[in-house]
Design an enzyme around this catalytic site. Structure first.
Site, PDB file in Angstrom:
ATOM      1  N   LYS A  60       0.810  -1.225   0.000  1.00 44.94           N
ATOM      2  CA  LYS A  60       0.000   0.000   0.000  1.00 44.94           C
ATOM      3  C   LYS A  60       0.842   1.273   0.000  1.00 44.94           C
ATOM      4  O   LYS A  60       0.356   2.338  -0.374  1.00 44.94           O
ATOM      5  CB  LYS A  60      -0.965  -0.006   1.182  1.00 44.94           C
ATOM      6  CG  LYS A  60      -2.107  -0.995   0.992  1.00 44.94           C
ATOM      7  CD  LYS A  60      -3.440  -0.321   1.211  1.00 44.94           C
ATOM      8  CE  LYS A  60      -4.607  -1.203   0.801  1.00 44.94           C
ATOM      9  NZ  LYS A  60      -4.599  -2.529   1.439  1.00 44.94           N
ATOM     10  N   SER A  85      -8.405   1.631   9.090  1.00 43.68           N
ATOM     11  CA  SER A  85      -7.816   1.159  10.342  1.00 43.68           C
ATOM     12  C   SER A  85      -6.675   0.208  10.027  1.00 43.68           C
ATOM     13  O   SER A  85      -6.121  -0.430  10.900  1.00 43.68           O
ATOM     14  CB  SER A  85      -8.871   0.481  11.211  1.00 43.68           C
ATOM     15  OG  SER A  85      -9.571  -0.464  10.449  1.00 43.68           O
ATOM     16  N   GLU A 211      -9.931 -14.002  -3.053  1.00 41.93           N
ATOM     17  CA  GLU A 211     -10.606 -13.326  -1.943  1.00 41.93           C
ATOM     18  C   GLU A 211     -11.073 -14.339  -0.905  1.00 41.93           C
ATOM     19  O   GLU A 211     -11.096 -15.532  -1.161  1.00 41.93           O
ATOM     20  CB  GLU A 211     -11.768 -12.460  -2.452  1.00 41.93           C
ATOM     21  CG  GLU A 211     -12.778 -13.200  -3.276  1.00 41.93           C
ATOM     22  CD  GLU A 211     -13.804 -12.280  -3.939  1.00 41.93           C
ATOM     23  OE1 GLU A 211     -13.723 -11.044  -3.797  1.00 41.93           O
ATOM     24  OE2 GLU A 211     -14.697 -12.813  -4.594  1.00 41.93           O
ATOM     25  N   GLY A 215     -16.374 -13.664   1.844  1.00 37.52           N
ATOM     26  CA  GLY A 215     -16.773 -12.410   1.193  1.00 37.52           C
ATOM     27  C   GLY A 215     -16.367 -12.405  -0.258  1.00 37.52           C
ATOM     28  O   GLY A 215     -15.427 -11.735  -0.650  1.00 37.52           O
ATOM     29  N   ASP A 217     -17.483 -11.157  -3.014  1.00 41.16           N
ATOM     30  CA  ASP A 217     -18.197 -10.181  -3.858  1.00 41.16           C
ATOM     31  C   ASP A 217     -17.519  -9.987  -5.209  1.00 41.16           C
ATOM     32  O   ASP A 217     -18.184  -9.718  -6.205  1.00 41.16           O
ATOM     33  CB  ASP A 217     -18.312  -8.832  -3.138  1.00 41.16           C
ATOM     34  CG  ASP A 217     -16.946  -8.246  -2.825  1.00 41.16           C
ATOM     35  OD1 ASP A 217     -16.285  -8.760  -1.907  1.00 41.16           O
ATOM     36  OD2 ASP A 217     -16.524  -7.296  -3.518  1.00 41.16           O
ATOM     37  N   SER A 311       1.219  -9.811  -0.211  1.00 42.63           N
ATOM     38  CA  SER A 311       0.918  -8.375  -0.215  1.00 42.63           C
ATOM     39  C   SER A 311       1.294  -7.644   1.062  1.00 42.63           C
ATOM     40  O   SER A 311       1.444  -6.414   1.035  1.00 42.63           O
ATOM     41  CB  SER A 311      -0.566  -8.160  -0.515  1.00 42.63           C
ATOM     42  OG  SER A 311      -1.346  -8.872   0.422  1.00 42.63           O
TER      43      SER A 311
HETATM   44  C1  LIG Z   1      -5.297  -3.565   1.207  1.00 40.38           C
HETATM   45  C2  LIG Z   1      -4.669  -4.903   1.178  1.00 40.38           C
HETATM   46  C3  LIG Z   1      -5.066  -5.885   0.251  1.00 40.38           C
HETATM   47  C4  LIG Z   1      -6.193  -5.670  -0.733  1.00 40.38           C
HETATM   48  O1  LIG Z   1      -5.866  -4.693  -1.691  1.00 40.38           O
HETATM   49  P1  LIG Z   1      -6.981  -4.050  -2.633  1.00 40.38           P
HETATM   50  O2  LIG Z   1      -6.248  -3.063  -3.465  1.00 40.38           O
HETATM   51  O3  LIG Z   1      -8.006  -3.406  -1.737  1.00 40.38           O
HETATM   52  O4  LIG Z   1      -7.599  -5.158  -3.424  1.00 40.38           O
HETATM   53  C5  LIG Z   1      -4.381  -7.086   0.242  1.00 40.38           C
HETATM   54  N1  LIG Z   1      -3.388  -7.338   1.124  1.00 40.38           N
HETATM   55  C6  LIG Z   1      -2.981  -6.433   2.040  1.00 40.38           C
HETATM   56  C7  LIG Z   1      -1.881  -6.788   2.970  1.00 40.38           C
HETATM   57  C8  LIG Z   1      -3.610  -5.176   2.098  1.00 40.38           C
HETATM   58  O5  LIG Z   1      -3.211  -4.278   3.009  1.00 40.38           O
END
Ligand SMILES: *Cc1c(COP(=O)(O)O)cnc(C)c1O
Length: 327
Positions: A60, A85, A211, A215, A217, A311
């Protein structure tokens, strides 16, 4: 109901490349790790892009930095506001500090003390709200209006999408073309940006969002051809508890994603243990979605090259110890 065509042009690979240039020297170029154990168990060749080792512990940072870097000097001086959060809050706080801006983060009053402290630790002002009485969107919008702040949403924003796409861009640069790529899917910022990178760098690569089964979606939205909204899902993947895809992310996902798959929390815990035990890395539950999905689908990809985006790695250590121990 089919979603109407977006009003303005969607981001492109050129935006992802421009974001990569902005991030150069600010974001880590995270490693791509291999695992002989993962390959032997599945019969595929795995390439793990380790965004758990990114600054502030998740991809992010990329989108947040790109979005703030693109503001004009006056906007940057006035500051930014975000509601979150989770990882987006810390990403905005750190990126704002790094770019000489200031951040206000709207967080629920009952958010874990460690998260409030971490966000303040990156220099942000935290404004708390009562989860049941107030809407965080409304508070963030009011702050934006009153103080002239720029609101930066967590996924449904072109500069955020372009920034998130730089992780996959690096993966293709380092690993070469791939047959398949799996990653977590929340609101779809990461997936839509990655799809733009894949289309340009590895056009035959089948790209999947993964996902939480609680959830799904995203899967429902792909099947129905329009954005489906669900209730807040109950899952340990707290970064993917989004209730719907974005108006900017969905059209890109609809055009380019091979499919969306879902995994349950038990699969996330098994993946977390695998990364701790075999690869010596901490991956948060949401960060394991792509890997859990890829492990489940690997039988279709025998002898093929599979990329996975890990991620994030931000965990509460007490809960993490419990997941590893099996309690
Ligand atoms: C926010 C986040 C996601 C999901 O990312 P999106 O862009 O909302 O699909 C996945 N893994 C981590 C660690 C995140 O912080």
């Amino acid at each position: 109901m089919p979603t109407p065509a977006p009003a303005s042009p969607l981001p492109t690979i050129e935006d992802v490349r421009a974001a990569a240039a902005r991030l150069h020297g600010h974001a880590h170029r995270t490693p791509v790790l291999r695992s002989a154990t993962a390959d032997a168990r599945t019969g595929a060749s795995f390439f793990f892009k380790c965004e758990n080792l990114q600054r502030m512990g998740a991809f992010k940072f990329r989108g947040a930095f790109n979005a703030i870097a693109k503001l004009d000097p006056a906007q940057r001086r006035a500051g930014v506001v975000a509601f979150s959060s989770g990882n987006h809050a810390q990403a905005i706080a750190l990126a704002a500090r790094e770019l000489g801006s200031t951040a206000v983060i709207v967080m629920p009053a009952d958010a874990p003390a460690a998260k409030l402290a971490a966000t303040r630790g990156y220099g942000a002002e935290v404004v708390t709200y009562e989860r049941l009485r107030e809407s965080r969107e409304a508070i963030a919008q009011r702050l934006a209006d009153e103080r002239g702040l720029t609101l930066i949403p967590p996924f449904d924003h072109d500069d955020v999408i372009a920034g998130q796409g730089t992780a996959a861009l690096e993966l293709f640069e380092d690993a070469g073309e791939l047959d398949a790529l799996f990653m977590p899917l929340g609101g779809g910022g990461l997936l839509s940006g990655s799809l733009l990178a894949a289309e340009a760098m590895s056009p035959r690569c089948a790209v999947f969002g993964v996902e939480p089964a609680a959830g799904d979606d995203g899967r429902q939205s792909l099947r129905s051809g329009g954005i489906v909204t669900i209730g807040v899902p109950e899952t340990i993947a707290d970064g993917a508890m989004t209730t719907h895809l974005g108006e900017r992310t969905f059209p890109i996902i609809q055009r380019l994603a091979r499919d969306v798959v879902a995994v349950d929390d038990d699969a996330l815990i098994l993946a977390m243990r695998f990364f701790a035990e075999r690869m010596k890395i901490v991956v948060e539950p949401t960060g394991c979605l792509g890997a859990a999905g890829a492990f489940a689908e690997a039988f279709r990809w025998q002898g093929k090259r599979i990329g996975v985006i890990l991620s994030g790695g931000n965990v509460d250590l007490g809960r993490y110890a419990g997941w590893l121990a099996g309690s």
